[in-house]
Scaffold this motif. Structure first.
Motif, PDB file in Angstrom:
ATOM      1  N   GLU A   1      -8.100  13.984  -7.355  1.00 18.08           N
ATOM      2  CA  GLU A   1      -7.514  15.322  -7.358  1.00 18.08           C
ATOM      3  C   GLU A   1      -7.237  15.839  -5.951  1.00 18.08           C
ATOM      4  O   GLU A   1      -6.607  16.881  -5.778  1.00 18.08           O
ATOM      5  N   ALA A   2      -7.696  15.127  -4.949  1.00 18.03           N
ATOM      6  CA  ALA A   2      -7.517  15.588  -3.573  1.00 18.03           C
ATOM      7  C   ALA A   2      -6.056  15.444  -3.156  1.00 18.03           C
ATOM      8  O   ALA A   2      -5.332  14.582  -3.633  1.00 18.03           O
ATOM      9  N   GLU A   3      -5.652  16.311  -2.254  1.00 20.59           N
ATOM     10  CA  GLU A   3      -4.291  16.256  -1.746  1.00 20.59           C
ATOM     11  C   GLU A   3      -4.184  15.132  -0.723  1.00 20.59           C
ATOM     12  O   GLU A   3      -5.024  14.995   0.160  1.00 20.59           O
ATOM     13  N   ALA A   4      -3.145  14.332  -0.842  1.00 21.33           N
ATOM     14  CA  ALA A   4      -2.986  13.185   0.036  1.00 21.33           C
ATOM     15  C   ALA A   4      -2.371  13.594   1.369  1.00 21.33           C
ATOM     16  O   ALA A   4      -1.404  14.348   1.412  1.00 21.33           O
ATOM     17  N   ASP A   5      -2.962  13.088   2.427  1.00 21.48           N
ATOM     18  CA  ASP A   5      -2.439  13.316   3.767  1.00 21.48           C
ATOM     19  C   ASP A   5      -1.263  12.365   3.980  1.00 21.48           C
ATOM     20  O   ASP A   5      -1.370  11.172   3.701  1.00 21.48           O
ATOM     21  N   PRO A   6      -0.126  12.848   4.467  1.00 19.19           N
ATOM     22  CA  PRO A   6       1.031  11.957   4.649  1.00 19.19           C
ATOM     23  C   PRO A   6       0.752  10.784   5.587  1.00 19.19           C
ATOM     24  O   PRO A   6       1.278   9.695   5.394  1.00 19.19           O
ATOM     25  N   GLU A   7      -0.084  10.994   6.593  1.00 21.60           N
ATOM     26  CA  GLU A   7      -0.430   9.897   7.501  1.00 21.60           C
ATOM     27  C   GLU A   7      -1.219   8.820   6.776  1.00 21.60           C
ATOM     28  O   GLU A   7      -1.026   7.634   7.012  1.00 21.60           O
ATOM     29  N   GLN A   8      -2.126   9.242   5.886  1.00 21.65           N
ATOM     30  CA  GLN A   8      -2.909   8.275   5.120  1.00 21.65           C
ATOM     31  C   GLN A   8      -2.008   7.487   4.178  1.00 21.65           C
ATOM     32  O   GLN A   8      -2.159   6.275   4.029  1.00 21.65           O
ATOM     33  N   VAL A   9      -1.082   8.171   3.551  1.00 17.78           N
ATOM     34  CA  VAL A   9      -0.163   7.496   2.632  1.00 17.78           C
ATOM     35  C   VAL A   9       0.680   6.478   3.387  1.00 17.78           C
ATOM     36  O   VAL A   9       0.867   5.348   2.945  1.00 17.78           O
ATOM     37  N   LYS A  10       1.194   6.870   4.557  1.00 12.92           N
ATOM     38  CA  LYS A  10       2.013   5.975   5.363  1.00 12.92           C
ATOM     39  C   LYS A  10       1.207   4.753   5.811  1.00 12.92           C
ATOM     40  O   LYS A  10       1.682   3.618   5.732  1.00 12.92           O
ATOM     41  N   LEU A  11      -0.029   4.981   6.242  1.00 14.25           N
ATOM     42  CA  LEU A  11      -0.884   3.884   6.674  1.00 14.25           C
ATOM     43  C   LEU A  11      -1.216   2.946   5.511  1.00 14.25           C
ATOM     44  O   LEU A  11      -1.180   1.722   5.651  1.00 14.25           O
ATOM     45  N   PHE A  12      -1.478   3.529   4.350  1.00 18.13           N
ATOM     46  CA  PHE A  12      -1.805   2.727   3.177  1.00 18.13           C
ATOM     47  C   PHE A  12      -0.591   1.895   2.748  1.00 18.13           C
ATOM     48  O   PHE A  12      -0.723   0.710   2.430  1.00 18.13           O
ATOM     49  N   GLN A  13       0.603   2.487   2.761  1.00 19.74           N
ATOM     50  CA  GLN A  13       1.807   1.743   2.402  1.00 19.74           C
ATOM     51  C   GLN A  13       2.074   0.621   3.392  1.00 19.74           C
ATOM     52  O   GLN A  13       2.482  -0.475   3.006  1.00 19.74           O
ATOM     53  N   LYS A  14       1.825   0.875   4.657  1.00 20.31           N
ATOM     54  CA  LYS A  14       2.025  -0.155   5.674  1.00 20.31           C
ATOM     55  C   LYS A  14       1.068  -1.325   5.456  1.00 20.31           C
ATOM     56  O   LYS A  14       1.453  -2.484   5.576  1.00 20.31           O
ATOM     57  N   ARG A  15      -0.164  -1.021   5.111  1.00 19.22           N
ATOM     58  CA  ARG A  15      -1.141  -2.095   4.860  1.00 19.22           C
ATOM     59  C   ARG A  15      -0.790  -2.883   3.610  1.00 19.22           C
ATOM     60  O   ARG A  15      -0.929  -4.108   3.583  1.00 19.22           O
ATOM     61  N   LEU A  16      -0.335  -2.187   2.570  1.00 16.48           N
ATOM     62  CA  LEU A  16       0.084  -2.896   1.358  1.00 16.48           C
ATOM     63  C   LEU A  16       1.260  -3.828   1.659  1.00 16.48           C
ATOM     64  O   LEU A  16       1.300  -4.970   1.187  1.00 16.48           O
ATOM     65  N   PHE A  17       2.219  -3.334   2.442  1.00 20.35           N
ATOM     66  CA  PHE A  17       3.370  -4.151   2.819  1.00 20.35           C
ATOM     67  C   PHE A  17       2.934  -5.368   3.630  1.00 20.35           C
ATOM     68  O   PHE A  17       3.368  -6.493   3.364  1.00 20.35           O
ATOM     69  N   ARG A  18       2.060  -5.154   4.603  1.00 16.46           N
ATOM     70  CA  ARG A  18       1.587  -6.250   5.441  1.00 16.46           C
ATOM     71  C   ARG A  18       0.847  -7.304   4.608  1.00 16.46           C
ATOM     72  O   ARG A  18       1.073  -8.502   4.777  1.00 16.46           O
ATOM     73  N   ASP A  19       0.001  -6.854   3.683  1.00 11.64           N
ATOM     74  CA  ASP A  19      -0.740  -7.792   2.844  1.00 11.64           C
ATOM     75  C   ASP A  19       0.195  -8.574   1.921  1.00 11.64           C
ATOM     76  O   ASP A  19       0.032  -9.777   1.732  1.00 11.64           O
ATOM     77  N   ARG A  20       1.181  -7.893   1.360  1.00 12.51           N
ATOM     78  CA  ARG A  20       2.141  -8.554   0.468  1.00 12.51           C
ATOM     79  C   ARG A  20       2.958  -9.594   1.240  1.00 12.51           C
ATOM     80  O   ARG A  20       3.158 -10.710   0.766  1.00 12.51           O
ATOM     81  N   MET A  21       3.405  -9.243   2.431  1.00 12.04           N
ATOM     82  CA  MET A  21       4.190 -10.184   3.229  1.00 12.04           C
ATOM     83  C   MET A  21       3.334 -11.384   3.659  1.00 12.04           C
ATOM     84  O   MET A  21       3.816 -12.517   3.693  1.00 12.04           O
ATOM     85  N   TYR A  22       2.066 -11.136   3.953  1.00  9.57           N
ATOM     86  CA  TYR A  22       1.171 -12.234   4.323  1.00  9.57           C
ATOM     87  C   TYR A  22       1.021 -13.216   3.159  1.00  9.57           C
ATOM     88  O   TYR A  22       1.107 -14.432   3.345  1.00  9.57           O
ATOM     89  N   LYS A  23       0.807 -12.681   1.967  1.00  9.31           N
ATOM     90  CA  LYS A  23       0.661 -13.556   0.792  1.00  9.31           C
ATOM     91  C   LYS A  23       1.935 -14.343   0.527  1.00  9.31           C
ATOM     92  O   LYS A  23       1.888 -15.544   0.234  1.00  9.31           O
ATOM     93  N   LEU A  24       3.071 -13.688   0.624  1.00  5.63           N
ATOM     94  CA  LEU A  24       4.330 -14.385   0.406  1.00  5.63           C
ATOM     95  C   LEU A  24       4.563 -15.459   1.465  1.00  5.63           C
ATOM     96  O   LEU A  24       5.060 -16.547   1.159  1.00  5.63           O
ATOM     97  N   ARG A  25       4.189 -15.174   2.704  1.00  9.63           N
ATOM     98  CA  ARG A  25       4.327 -16.167   3.768  1.00  9.63           C
ATOM     99  C   ARG A  25       3.454 -17.393   3.472  1.00  9.63           C
ATOM    100  O   ARG A  25       3.878 -18.533   3.671  1.00  9.63           O
ATOM    101  N   MET A  26       2.235 -17.154   2.996  1.00 10.73           N
ATOM    102  CA  MET A  26       1.350 -18.276   2.670  1.00 10.73           C
ATOM    103  C   MET A  26       1.913 -19.096   1.506  1.00 10.73           C
ATOM    104  O   MET A  26       1.847 -20.331   1.504  1.00 10.73           O
TER     105      MET A  26
END
Length: 132
Positions: free
Chosen positions: A30-55
């Motif tokens: 229920e907490a309000e999401a901080d835009p910086e946290q959302v951006k950081l989380f999306q960046k980490r998800l993207f990095r992890d997905r690209m790493y898996k695809l590269r492997m």
């Protein structure tokens, strides 16, 4: 109580803690999401997905080589003996085809993942072409 990794900064924190002590990431739905946290989380998800695809692309290249090396070996043996070798009838051609197909699918997934990530970036962070 167990130690879990914070989804935002990857530091260890208590499983019962509501907020990460390092980055203040809130696990409360229920907490309000901080835009910086959302951006950081999306960046980490993207990095992890690209790493898996590269492997996976490395696995596809390995599959291709598993098929290509015996074909090359049989071709060299045929040339040394003077007998013709038809590579299209060799079993390795199927392995090469499967590996190449998997590699192309993975590359397509990498490009589409990168496009989706860039489409979700704010306008001030997207790449712009240099002014001429």
């Amino acid at each position: 109580m167990a130690l879990v990794k914070c989804p935002a900064c990857r530091t260890r924190m208590s499983s019962v803690a509501k907020v990460c002590p390092k980055c203040n990431y809130s696990r409360n739905p229920e907490a309000e999401a901080d835009p910086e946290q959302v951006k950081l989380f999306q960046k980490r998800l993207f990095r992890d997905r690209m790493y898996k695809l590269r492997m996976f692309s490395y696995v596809a290249m390995t599959i291709t080589m598993i098929g290509a090396l015996p074909m090359l070996w049989d071709y060299i043996q045929g040339v040394e003996k003077g007998s013709p070798v038809i590579l299209l009838k060799h079993w390795g051609i199927y392995v090469v085809a499967v590996g190449f197909f998997l590699y192309m699918v993975i590359r397509f997934l990498m490009v589409s993942t990168k496009k989706r990530y860039r489409a979700n970036l704010p306008l001030d962070q997207t790449r712009t072409s240099p002014v001429r």
